[in-house]
Motif scaffolding. Structure first.
Motif, PDB file in Angstrom:
ATOM      1  N   ALA A  65       0.925  -1.151   0.025  1.00 50.48           N
ATOM      2  CA  ALA A  65       0.257   0.177  -0.024  1.00 50.48           C
ATOM      3  C   ALA A  65       0.788   1.384   0.138  1.00 50.48           C
ATOM      4  CB  ALA A  65      -0.792   0.015   1.171  1.00 50.48           C
ATOM      5  N   ARG A  66       2.299   1.147   0.120  1.00 52.83           N
ATOM      6  CA  ARG A  66       3.126   2.446  -0.145  1.00 52.83           C
ATOM      7  C   ARG A  66       2.996   3.073   1.055  1.00 52.83           C
ATOM      8  NH1 ARG A  66       2.871   4.383  -6.477  1.00 52.83           N
ATOM      9  NH2 ARG A  66       3.382   2.242  -7.268  1.00 52.83           N
ATOM     10  N   ARG A  67       2.745   2.424   2.364  1.00 51.61           N
ATOM     11  CA  ARG A  67       2.791   2.883   3.279  1.00 51.61           C
ATOM     12  C   ARG A  67       4.155   2.827   4.173  1.00 51.61           C
ATOM     13  NH1 ARG A  67      -2.620   0.571   3.825  1.00 51.61           N
ATOM     14  NH2 ARG A  67      -1.628  -1.125   4.915  1.00 51.61           N
ATOM     15  N   GLY A 127      11.925 -10.669  -1.128  1.00 52.75           N
ATOM     16  CA  GLY A 127      10.980 -10.451  -2.267  1.00 52.75           C
ATOM     17  C   GLY A 127      10.664  -9.024  -2.241  1.00 52.75           C
ATOM     18  N   LEU A 128      10.509  -8.205  -1.449  1.00 53.23           N
ATOM     19  CA  LEU A 128      10.117  -6.770  -1.125  1.00 53.23           C
ATOM     20  C   LEU A 128      10.912  -5.690  -1.786  1.00 53.23           C
ATOM     21  CD1 LEU A 128       8.582  -6.673   2.338  1.00 53.23           C
ATOM     22  CD2 LEU A 128       7.364  -7.075   0.241  1.00 53.23           C
ATOM     23  N   PHE A 129      12.344  -6.386  -2.144  1.00 50.69           N
ATOM     24  CA  PHE A 129      13.267  -5.346  -2.545  1.00 50.69           C
ATOM     25  C   PHE A 129      12.937  -4.937  -4.011  1.00 50.69           C
ATOM     26  CE2 PHE A 129      15.933  -6.892   1.002  1.00 50.69           C
ATOM     27  CZ  PHE A 129      16.659  -5.680   1.314  1.00 50.69           C
ATOM     28  N   ASP A 130      12.083  -5.930  -4.890  1.00 45.87           N
ATOM     29  CA  ASP A 130      11.952  -5.578  -6.346  1.00 45.87           C
ATOM     30  C   ASP A 130      11.042  -4.275  -6.386  1.00 45.87           C
ATOM     31  OD1 ASP A 130      11.848  -6.184  -8.798  1.00 45.87           O
ATOM     32  OD2 ASP A 130      10.024  -7.389  -8.694  1.00 45.87           O
ATOM     33  N   THR A 133      12.253   1.688  -3.820  1.00 51.06           N
ATOM     34  CA  THR A 133      13.209   2.800  -3.813  1.00 51.06           C
ATOM     35  C   THR A 133      13.295   3.261  -2.468  1.00 51.06           C
ATOM     36  OG1 THR A 133      11.699   4.155  -4.678  1.00 51.06           O
ATOM     37  CG2 THR A 133      12.770   3.266  -6.168  1.00 51.06           C
ATOM     38  N   GLU A 134      12.540   3.100  -1.568  1.00 56.66           N
ATOM     39  CA  GLU A 134      12.331   3.829  -0.138  1.00 56.66           C
ATOM     40  C   GLU A 134      13.226   2.997   0.649  1.00 56.66           C
ATOM     41  OE1 GLU A 134      10.853   6.519   0.685  1.00 56.66           O
ATOM     42  OE2 GLU A 134       9.771   6.786  -1.435  1.00 56.66           O
ATOM     43  N   LYS A 135      13.991   3.453   1.693  1.00 57.01           N
ATOM     44  CA  LYS A 135      14.714   3.000   2.524  1.00 57.01           C
ATOM     45  C   LYS A 135      13.917   2.751   3.934  1.00 57.01           C
ATOM     46  CE  LYS A 135      19.172   4.624   0.936  1.00 57.01           C
ATOM     47  NZ  LYS A 135      20.569   5.190   1.294  1.00 57.01           N
ATOM     48  N   VAL A 136      13.438   1.471   4.189  1.00 55.23           N
ATOM     49  CA  VAL A 136      12.542   1.393   5.228  1.00 55.23           C
ATOM     50  C   VAL A 136      13.160   0.163   6.069  1.00 55.23           C
ATOM     51  CG1 VAL A 136      10.669   1.775   3.838  1.00 55.23           C
ATOM     52  CG2 VAL A 136      11.376  -0.577   4.018  1.00 55.23           C
TER      53      VAL A 136
END
Length: 225
Positions: A65-67, A127-130, A133-136
């Motif tokens: 959800a890009r949160r 899998g979430l690296f694909d 661009t955000e550093k979380v």
């Protein structure tokens, strides 16, 4: 290498070896701390594992959800619960049976459950690296899971195979497929995914640790080098 009988701990704590490999990463389909017959996973281990799994689910939802601020907080929770599960699992290695009339140590099912959690974190966070661009904090979480796993493996592999180490043989042998699957999955991620320079660096570092775990386990339980 000796031939080991099929372990009941696999059905107890690591149905995660039944993998579905999907591009670009592997998905563990099992439950890390399911309890059936035999020695249950102690509550001190099962509770943080459950917390880590729930937090990881939140991470995946927030990223989708890009949160990203919430994803970063959830990743911190994953790390916190992972550290607690690791600490509790390490304490169970060599611990006496909870039932005085039993000879079943809580160590093996606890270790297998924590290894299943490590595996789940490695494949799902990778899998979430694909396209990210955000550093979380994906790299930090991935590193923690792979690093702590090596610490646990070293502890178990240092045990006398004719003594306490023999209690772990069945369960550890049954986990062998997850390590080679991770090598394949992370290698595929590096080859096919859209990665920033920092993401590629984190995955490359993780691949080194995944390969190390694979080599250690195959040398000890798979007859490899």
């Amino acid at each position: 290498m000796p031939t080991y009988r099929r372990s009941r701990w696999l059905s107890l704590a690591l149905t995660a070896t039944a993998l579905v490999l999907t591009a670009p990463f592997a998905v563990a389909t099992g439950t890390a701390h399911a309890e059936a017959e035999g020695t249950p996973v102690p509550k001190s281990v099962a509770v943080p594992i459950k917390g880590a799994r729930l937090a990881l689910g939140h991470v995946i939802d927030h990223v989708a959800a890009r949160r990203y601020t919430k994803a970063a907080k959830a990743l911190l929770a994953v790390q916190k619960h992972l550290a607690a599960a690791q600490k509790a699992g390490m304490r169970q290695i060599g611990a006496p049976p909870p039932d005085p009339e039993s000879d079943e140590s809580p160590g093996p099912p606890s270790v297998i459950a924590v290894l299943a959690l490590d595996h789940r974190i490695v494949v799902r966070v990778a899998g979430l690296f694909d396209g990210m661009t955000e550093k979380v904090g994906l790299g930090t979480t991935l590193s923690a899971a792979a690093r702590l796993r090596l610490v646990m493996l070293d502890k178990v592999l240092s045990l006398d195979p004719e003594g306490a180490g023999g209690d772990f043989a069945d369960g550890m042998t049954d986990t062998l497929p997850i390590y080679s699957a991770e090598v394949t999955a992370v290698s595929n991620m590096l080859r096919t995914s859209r990665l920033t320079a920092s993401s590629r660096k984190a995955l490359t570092k993780n691949l080194v640790r995944v390969k190390e775990a694979n080599q250690k386990m195959n040398a000890a339980y798979g007859g490899g080098e």
